[in-house]
Scaffold this active site. Structure first.
Site, PDB file in Angstrom:
ATOM      1  N   ARG A  72     -49.958  27.839 117.059  1.00  0.00           N
ATOM      2  CA  ARG A  72     -48.850  27.541 116.154  1.00  0.00           C
ATOM      3  C   ARG A  72     -47.606  28.150 116.779  1.00  0.00           C
ATOM      4  NH1 ARG A  72     -51.601  25.645 111.609  1.00  0.00           N
ATOM      5  NH2 ARG A  72     -53.700  26.493 111.483  1.00  0.00           N
ATOM      6  N   THR A 125     -57.604  17.214 111.603  1.00  0.00           N
ATOM      7  CA  THR A 125     -57.712  18.400 110.749  1.00  0.00           C
ATOM      8  C   THR A 125     -58.927  18.228 109.853  1.00  0.00           C
ATOM      9  OG1 THR A 125     -56.833  19.493 108.789  1.00  0.00           O
ATOM     10  CG2 THR A 125     -55.962  17.325 109.253  1.00  0.00           C
TER      11      THR A 125
END
Lengths: 319, 319, 319, 319
Positions: A72, A125
């Protein structure tokens, strides 16, 4: 278009490697060069690129995780970060980018696309919380991992007449929790999409014990509260003693199921074709078994709906 | 001896049903009647007996948990409780009892045996913390369940360059933690049998990051501390951010492995033969592949030793 | 409608028990009595009925096989046989019947329905060869079992530079073979729906060895020929030595996947509702995620189409 | 000793990679260089060597197959072949060799050792047919793979009241067949070590059907005959219709179990220590949990004994 790049971003999901493999091989099939970007947007800004040929993705189709690593990045949310990324893409002579990840990853992707750089998103995801596709890559695998785990817990719960709380991932949505609750034969599910009602749960438990059930399972979506908190509440309200298990990161690992592997392969291939067809700022979806594209922004502008029929079915199954 | 009973007590373990099946069928083979006692010692005191024939144990050999249920009982620790149990055994014309469980269960079993009632113990617990037997029933299954889980976590940890703590069961001993740490290729293991040294762990992590390892796994035995506590300590001491997973009850579920199934079948059968041979107050063990008996008290009087060679091997593997 | 019955017929498939459970509990929910018919149509003709309450189907949701047993019956194909069945249904005061099985089972069901007896079919077969539904119950589970097996075979094939033929079920259709071929990264698939071309296969093998691939997998649908025959042909034509494995009945066993479990639960519940709504001679389908009904005859009058895009994708993946 | 080499030979087995990793890392730990020889003895004769460092064996501990590939070689059985191998070893400055494989591989290893070249053998085969060690690497994994498969077949067999034959590997010995027969609750096992008696089997089947058993499993060791042959014989003798499945190569694949992984790690490490200690022409064994060495020739000079107690136990379990 002569050279494309592919990266994975956000939380990893089973099937990401199958998607990378498919992007690479479809690219090669169409005469493109393919680069892998390591560590997501962070690597993009730093130019952490590696060339990928057909052999580089041999033997990865069934592996969990992502061979490109993921991360991230706060910096990529800034203009400066995205400029750095664009510079790296240009100096690497990259003409198009495939981003595999969740909706957080798409926000970044859209910002890139808005500068005119061709970007296509692939929904990867385990949370399945992305509109525009019936399922995201990794969701089916996570469901089955969760189901296997709950089946194991059932053995021990049944042997002890136990009340069990199982917390599953899903961020702000209850897809995983609801489907796995129905499939595991759980007595109760707690979802972010419905009103939390402690008394109703206690009432259900009470009636189940009355009917001499030898266990009671509550599947809890992480988006509602933590398992320890629910445990405490049931204890406070009604004096019930519960055990709990947090499935957590377990759900992200393991080999992808057949469904996820093929979904990833189809999406990976379609993403390259969409780049070649001149599409920009779109995400791939699979709706009613067909590949399609939608604007990236759909992922956060439209809230994907749970199938509440399954909730009703759970009620019937607990007759 | 005409009629025997069998019960499971304490935490359940994969293979308990295979042991029950074996007790039943060996009993029938020798012309005995066999009763199942439900809910452990609690059911024993309440006379919760059910007759078991060959069909009652058909199709259970591979099932996790225990078809007889298990429970912990405070009352059985009192003289009054045990008298109640003896009365139930006598009024049910039971001549011998097989107790499948851990060392807590054996303490109760010994008290019964000391009144002259024939009792034989079978070691069933995933913790492997019982002297007098190389392995307990359920240990091999739990090892493999833990290993599968850690292999899944590795996928996600490797994709994120992560520090991961995995807490496994084992009560006051580190058998599970040590064997699974070695088998999973973990970088570090924290055991109740060794001195806890935060700085050494931080030092190991530091060197691993230096060598560009893409993950670092710490296997933590529950007997040392909780995973959240270890996480907090590593953060306080060295600023490391760790993720953690508590495998917990997962390890008790699932079908028994081949090893556990056959160990349970052998022990179950041998326990009936020992009762028929007039042994009392003994536990079954499997030492160097052979069935043998020891006094029940050995289970808590002798501390079973970890194989510290495995710890040294871990160090070499992390060269 | 006061009393309904449910049976399983033809080959068993993972998820059949979840479907039975759902029929039972949905029936009870609507105030119906539910009977289970054992051994398929054979049991129907013989009146082998057992009452099913909520407890009878507790703990079966995840079990492979069918608790009602299944069988094939020649007698039921005769008028006499079906008359016997109708008499049993009437004397048992049964008002409706749910038949879980493949298209062979539907032919019998339709004959019953044509006499005016309410029958609803649920598609349960690992072959997925039934039109009117995107997937049949058991198909997703069989895909994953096949995939797991092929992943195991890959380990050994890669270690030996081997040519491997894997024969999978599917009767006259190639659904299983095609999807699992794509998901396993196989080099070649042999389907009943395409022309068999030995030379093309040999040519592919030749080119793969040229590119130094360390294994070559051919997934063979049983509807084309047996694995031993294909092996012999490759040897005769080009002198290639192949190993082969016939996955066979393995694919029918095991716990149903999450998808199959929920599909079965939905279909089972919907079948009872359709009976209550007065439908007769229909089969349940799941099309684009929605429950629907079609005439039973659709199952054999319409040939379900393979997704040939997947074949093209395989070609691209083997670039 | 400054440089050692490691190779895998014969049939692959789960755990071989863990053994290779352990040889490499233990070698490095002791300051040695380690070479991997690819494709077994064939690669040895051709000098197909690759240097192995700690990273080369990262992430392989849980993988099935062998990263070094394996092969069988006729040429190595000749003096010329072994001379070629010795020349390669010398020109590569290799001072010692670890051979991971079965007894066929040991014969070659012994011939090398007899020329004075230090060789240590590690028993790696799923067949467990090597004296001097309680278990070989891969045996426990194969047992569990076989057991999982038979559990799946049980689902479908039980649903159809079926007679099932399952053929398992094992070459001339019945270790796998016997242990998995007991663990799967099979009704019958056919072993190379016992007299084959068709009539006794038919009699057992007959009695089982009389007792209303809903399935009958025969586990057949490949060393006795093929499953199709046994099927034909039962049909000819008594008119029984049987289904059969040949597990074959499936048993060689998959991730190693915890037991096999640690056995491989221990043996790999010990083999390097034995080389350093000056031992030659020995094989590593694990007897009663301890590492030990024996002359290589023990592998074929001494016939390892089955535990016939397990056969007796099977008889009791089928009471």
């Amino acid at each position: 278009m002569k050279r494309i790049a592919v990266l994975t971003s956000g939380g990893d999901a089973p099937g990401m490697n199958a998607a990378i493999r498919s992007v690479v091989r479809t690219g090669l099939y169409h005469g493109l060069e393919v680069l892998g970007v390591r560590h997501g947007y962070q690597g993009l800004m730093e130019g952490d690129f590696i060339p990928l040929d057909s052999r580089s993705v041999a033997g990865v189709i069934h592996r969990g995780g992502t061979i490109l690593y993921t991360a991230r990045s706060e910096r990529f949310k800034t203009l400066e970060g995205r400029d750095a990324a664009l510079n790296q893409l240009r100096s690497g002579s990259v003409d198009g980018l495939v981003v595999i990840g969740g909706d957080g990853s798409y926000r970044g992707a859209l910002k890139l696309a808005e500068t005119g750089f061709p970007v296509v998103g692939i929904p990867g995801t385990i949370d399945n919380d992305i509109a525009g596709t019936d399922e995201t890559i990794g969701y089916d695998s996570a469901l089955n991992t969760a189901l296997d785990s709950i089946r194991k817990l059932r053995d021990t719960a049944s042997s002890h007449d136990r009340l069990f709380i199982v917390e599953v991932m899903g961020r702000e949505s209850g897809f995983l929790a609801l489907e796995v609750a129905l499939a595991s034969g759980a007595e109760c599910v707690v979802l972010p999409e419905t009103q939390f009602d402690e008394c109703m749960i206690c009432d259900q438990i009470h009636r189940a014990w009355d009917r001499k059930k030898d266990h009671f399972f509550i599947i809890l979506a992480e988006g509602v509260m933590g398992a320890h908190e629910l445990k405490a509440r049931l204890e406070d309200t009604a004096g019930y003693t519960a055990r709990f298990t947090v499935l957590g990161y377990l759900l992200r690992g393991g080999s992808p199921t057949c469904y996820d592997t093929n979904l990833a392969t189809r999406m990976g291939s379609y993403s390259v074709e969409m780049l070649l067809d001149g599409h920009e700022g779109v995400m791939i979806g699979c709706v009613d078994h067909n590949m399609m594209i939608n604007p990236l922004a759909l992922a956060w502008e439209q809230k994907k709906q749970l199938n509440f029929d399954l909730l009703e079915l759970m009620r019937i199954m607990n007759v």
